[in-house]
Structure formats: C-alpha cells, structure tokens
Scaffold this active site. Structure first.
Site, PDB file in Angstrom:
ATOM      1  N   VAL A   1       0.923  -1.435   0.304  1.00  0.00           N
ATOM      2  CA  VAL A   1       0.016  -0.098   0.138  1.00  0.00           C
ATOM      3  C   VAL A   1       1.002   1.303   0.089  1.00  0.00           C
ATOM      4  O   VAL A   1       0.742   2.161  -0.917  1.00  0.00           O
ATOM      5  CB  VAL A   1      -0.829   0.098   1.164  1.00  0.00           C
ATOM      6  N   CYS A   2       1.863   1.390   0.821  1.00  0.00           N
ATOM      7  CA  CYS A   2       2.604   2.335   0.927  1.00  0.00           C
ATOM      8  C   CYS A   2       3.179   3.066  -0.197  1.00  0.00           C
ATOM      9  O   CYS A   2       3.235   4.475  -0.223  1.00  0.00           O
ATOM     10  CB  CYS A   2       3.839   2.119   1.858  1.00  0.00           C
ATOM     11  N   PRO A   3       3.817   2.278  -1.319  1.00  0.00           N
ATOM     12  CA  PRO A   3       4.400   3.043  -2.446  1.00  0.00           C
ATOM     13  C   PRO A   3       3.353   3.810  -3.407  1.00  0.00           C
ATOM     14  O   PRO A   3       3.338   4.772  -3.933  1.00  0.00           O
ATOM     15  CB  PRO A   3       4.934   1.993  -3.317  1.00  0.00           C
TER      16      PRO A   3
ATOM     17  N   ILE B   1       2.826   7.138  -1.417  1.00  0.00           N
ATOM     18  CA  ILE B   1       4.003   7.769  -1.773  1.00  0.00           C
ATOM     19  C   ILE B   1       4.154   8.487  -3.069  1.00  0.00           C
ATOM     20  O   ILE B   1       4.286   9.531  -3.218  1.00  0.00           O
ATOM     21  CB  ILE B   1       5.359   7.112  -1.133  1.00  0.00           C
TER      22      ILE B   1
END
Length: 169
Positions: A50-52, A55
């Site tokens: 999920v994080c990328p 970002i």
C-alpha cells in the site's frame, strides 16, 4: 496522540533525499523549512504494497503542495539506507520530490503517539503543521488502508483561508 492545536514535536532525523549514496542523505529538522507549512505523513514500512501507492500519489501532487507553500515529508521507522534501497528498487519512487525521514529510533512517532502497539511501526498518520509549528490537521488510517492526498490538499486549502469551511468545501 498529539492533535490539533498542539505543537508538533522538535525533531532531527536522517532523510533520504537522493539516489546516489554520496549525496543521498541529509539531516532534516523541525526548523529546516522556515515559513512553510509542513505535510508530514507516516507509513508503516518500506517494501510493502500500500505504501508506495500513497508515496507516489503525494509525489505526483508535490507541485500543488509547493504552490501552497507546503513542504511534504514522508516518514517511517525504516533506516535511511532502506529508504534508499527501496527508491532504487521501486520505479515509481526513483524521482520522489520530497525527503523520506528515517525514524529508526521511533522517537518522532512515539512523541506523536502514532507508534502502533501491536506491529511496532508508525501508523498511517498525516499531519498538517502551520508555519508556527502548530498541528492544524491530523488523520490516522488503519495500517491496511491507503489515504487520499487530494483530501490533504483540500484540507490545506481550507486551513489557509482562515475562514469557516462547510462540508465538501
């Protein structure tokens, strides 16, 4: 957890700002961007799924944040070296236009009260901090749920008007 109206904690963290080891790292503090609004968003870990997406979405909107005199800072509990490896490995992060803070000692995430008690990582929290260092917005999402950076821009716009803003403004 620190909330609206409280002072954002003083901090000094290593940040990944480039792609080459010789100039990849820089110290970032609470005083690094005088006169600017700060949009500080935390995510759980590098090399996740999920994080990328978040970002990259913040990166795609970086010009809109800059237009509003806001500096975006991403942060997690990973080291600056892990941030660099992730940027080098993940195509959508290679040209990231803002620093990635390393809160490896968990000092800032602990001061903010966003260290997840079960996973031991920073929760998916976003802070909008005014130029005087006062928290004007905070939101925290479940570790498995990505946030919408467009909503942070809408919130920043509303805060910068210094007026009452109705629903869906």
């Amino acid at each position: 957890m620190l909330g609206v109206g409280q002072k954002f904690p003083d901090f000094k963290l290593k940040a990944t700002v480039g792609m080459e080891i010789k100039d990849a790292f820089q110290d970032i503090t609470h005083k690094s961007y005088p006169g600017k609004w700060l949009v500080v968003f935390f995510y759980p870990k590098d090399f996740t799924f999920v994080c990328p997406t978040e970002i990259k979405a913040f990166g795609d909107l970086n010009g809109k944040f800059k237009d509003r005199d806001a500096q975006v800072l991403a942060g997690s509990i990973d080291s600056e070296f892990v941030h660099l490896a992730w940027k080098q490995h993940k195509e959508e992060l290679k040209n990231l236009p803002f620093p990635m803070l390393s809160d490896i000692k968990r000092e800032l995430s602990t001061s903010l009260g966003i260290l997840d008690p079960i996973e031991g990582v920073a929760q998916r929290a976003t802070y909008v901090v005014d130029p005087e260092g006062i928290i004007r917005h905070v939101s925290v999402y479940d570790l498995n749920v990505g946030r919408n950076p467009q909503e942070i821009i809408r919130t920043l716009d509303a805060l910068q008007t210094d007026e009452l803003c109705p629903c869906n403004w």
